[in-house]
Enzyme design. Structure first.
Site, short mmCIF file in Angstrom:
data_model
loop_
_atom_site.label_atom_id
_atom_site.label_comp_id
_atom_site.label_asym_id
_atom_site.label_seq_id
_atom_site.Cartn_x
_atom_site.Cartn_y
_atom_site.Cartn_z
N GLY A 93 -1.58 -12.50 7.38
CA GLY A 93 -2.44 -11.44 7.91
C GLY A 93 -3.09 -10.65 6.77
O GLY A 93 -4.30 -10.36 6.80
N HIS A 94 -2.29 -10.32 5.74
CA HIS A 94 -2.86 -9.62 4.58
C HIS A 94 -3.88 -10.50 3.87
O HIS A 94 -4.92 -10.02 3.40
CB HIS A 94 -1.76 -9.25 3.58
CG HIS A 94 -0.76 -8.27 4.09
ND1 HIS A 94 0.54 -8.60 4.35
CD2 HIS A 94 -0.87 -6.94 4.38
CE1 HIS A 94 1.20 -7.54 4.79
NE2 HIS A 94 0.37 -6.52 4.81
N GLN A 116 4.94 8.14 5.26
CA GLN A 116 4.66 7.66 6.62
C GLN A 116 5.90 7.12 7.32
O GLN A 116 5.80 6.61 8.43
CB GLN A 116 3.54 6.62 6.61
CG GLN A 116 3.88 5.28 5.98
CD GLN A 116 2.65 4.41 5.82
OE1 GLN A 116 1.80 4.65 4.95
NE2 GLN A 116 2.52 3.38 6.65
N GLY A 149 -3.98 -11.42 12.84
CA GLY A 149 -3.52 -12.79 12.60
C GLY A 149 -2.30 -13.07 13.48
O GLY A 149 -1.48 -12.16 13.69
N SER A 160 4.90 -7.62 8.68
CA SER A 160 5.99 -7.64 7.69
C SER A 160 7.34 -7.49 8.38
O SER A 160 8.36 -7.98 7.90
CB SER A 160 5.83 -6.51 6.69
OG SER A 160 4.60 -6.66 6.04
N LYS A 188 -6.66 -5.05 12.70
CA LYS A 188 -6.73 -4.43 14.02
C LYS A 188 -5.37 -4.38 14.70
O LYS A 188 -5.24 -3.79 15.76
CB LYS A 188 -7.69 -5.22 14.91
CG LYS A 188 -9.15 -5.02 14.59
CD LYS A 188 -9.93 -5.48 15.81
CE LYS A 188 -11.35 -5.80 15.50
NZ LYS A 188 -12.04 -6.33 16.69
N LEU A 201 3.72 -9.39 1.55
CA LEU A 201 2.45 -9.92 2.07
C LEU A 201 2.63 -11.20 2.87
O LEU A 201 3.46 -12.05 2.54
CB LEU A 201 1.49 -10.17 0.91
CG LEU A 201 1.23 -8.94 0.02
CD1 LEU A 201 0.33 -9.32 -1.15
CD2 LEU A 201 0.63 -7.80 0.82
N HIS A 202 1.83 -11.32 3.93
CA HIS A 202 1.84 -12.53 4.76
C HIS A 202 0.39 -12.95 5.01
O HIS A 202 -0.55 -12.32 4.48
CB HIS A 202 2.60 -12.27 6.07
CG HIS A 202 2.14 -11.04 6.80
ND1 HIS A 202 0.90 -10.92 7.36
CD2 HIS A 202 2.77 -9.85 7.02
CE1 HIS A 202 0.78 -9.74 7.93
NE2 HIS A 202 1.89 -9.06 7.73
N ASP A 255 -2.91 -2.76 13.69
CA ASP A 255 -2.60 -1.33 13.64
C ASP A 255 -3.82 -0.57 14.17
O ASP A 255 -4.53 0.11 13.42
CB ASP A 255 -2.27 -0.94 12.19
CG ASP A 255 -1.03 -1.66 11.70
OD1 ASP A 255 0.05 -1.44 12.26
OD2 ASP A 255 -1.14 -2.48 10.77
O1 PAF Z 1 -0.93 -0.66 7.21
C1 PAF Z 1 -0.25 -0.43 6.19
O2 PAF Z 1 0.31 -1.33 5.57
C2 PAF Z 1 -0.09 1.00 5.71
O3 PAF Z 1 -0.02 1.89 6.78
C3 PAF Z 1 -1.20 1.42 4.71
C4 PAF Z 1 -2.57 1.40 5.36
C5 PAF Z 1 -1.17 0.50 3.52
C6 PAF Z 1 -0.95 2.85 4.22
O4 PAF Z 1 0.28 2.96 3.58
#
Ligand code: PAF
Length: 277
Positions: free
Chosen positions: A32-33, A57, A173, A183, A145, A29-30, A147
């Site tokens: 932005g999170h 993913q 951010g 990350s 946003k 986490l940074h 992503d």
């Molecule tokens: O954006 C992310 O960190 C990931 O794609 C998510 C939304 C947590 C799904 O694994």
């Protein structure tokens, strides 16, 4: 902060929890999170953050194994941010049969932009986010946003599948020099980190030219690509799209987004800027 590792316990907690906001993450986490967490706190009584590095993913040759797992540091940040619950399932809990028989299959946009270079990525994202929505049953969920394509696909999924959650998009951010917080910035060498803000500078220049009324999107895209390549980037794409639908943009369109993905060394960075004219 309560740490919950099983779906059963999370469901039990959810029954008494009132209005809940979910912030799905893969950890590491940074700031932005933490901005997502702040939005979540404004929007609900209780905040759940999930940390799950979602194998589905990641494509072959991507950084699933190397993806930073920083549980202790993440917990400290979440406690400080006032999070109520960390949902931290292991792979067996979310994918008990190892592979999913049923997946959420996004429409054609999953094969464009980032999807062209990461086949199957958005199926994996949509599937895990749908599972998290089903497990946590949040009233609201916060997504960055940065992503942009991910947010677009998740929005379409919630609408088409009638998932009763309100999405809160949160602005990207940025570090002081403009680099979007991610990350993956931690993978950059010192020299790459110094070069990395060029991506946002290129997009910002495109935004200025679009706001000035330039309609020749292909030339703008080509110029940005050439600038990045001259400075050692390997460009996956730089594209002007319609902001709402992510369809190809035509001259005269009012609400645009410019999206880009490019690699510096082994690190792939993405960014985007929106333009209202
Ligand atoms: O954006 C992310 O960190 C990931 O794609 C998510 C939304 C947590 C799904 O694994």
């Amino acid at each position: 902060m309560e740490i919950i590792r099983t779906i059963a316990e999370l469901r039990q907690w959810r029954r008494e929890a009132g209005r809940v906001a979910l912030v799905p993450t893969m950890g590491n986490l940074h700031q932005g999170h933490l901005a997502l967490v702040r939005e979540a706190r404004e929007a609900a009584d209780r905040v759940v953050v999930s940390i799950f590095v979602n194998r589905l993913q990641f494509g072959q040759g991507e950084d699933f194994g190397a993806y930073p797992r920083t549980f202790d540091a993440d917990c400290a940040k979440l406690i400080e941010a006032g999070v109520d619950v960390l949902f931290f399932p292991d792979e067996k809990e979310l994918y008990p049969r190892v592979k999913q028989d049923f997946n959420v299959e996004p429409p054609h946009v999953q094969d464009e932009l980032c999807g062209m270079f990461r086949p199957g990525h958005f199926r994996g994202v949509a599937t895990v986010v749908c599972k998290l929505f089903n497990i946590v049953q949040p009233d609201v969920a916060c997504f960055g946003k940065k992503d942009y394509q991910q947010l677009h696909i998740i929005r379409a999924m919630t609408e088409d599948l009638n998932i009763p959650v309100t999405l809160i998009p949160v602005d990207t951010g940025r570090a002081g020099d403009g680099l979007a917080l991610s990350s993956r910035n931690g993978y950059l060498s010192e020299a790459e980190r110094a070069e990395a803000p060029r991506l946002y500078r290129c997009l910002s220049l495109m935004r200025e030219r679009l706001q000035d009324g330039v309609q020749d999107y292909a030339t703008l895209e080509g110029d940005a690509r050439a600038t990045l390549e001259r400075h050692g980037w390997v460009v996956d794409y730089v594209e002007v799209r319609q902001a709402d639908s992510l369809e190809i943009a035509h001259a005269g369109e009012k609400h645009l987004v410019v999206l880009a993905a490019a690699r510096l060394g082994r690190t792939r960075l993405i960014d985007n800027v929106e333009i209202a004219r």
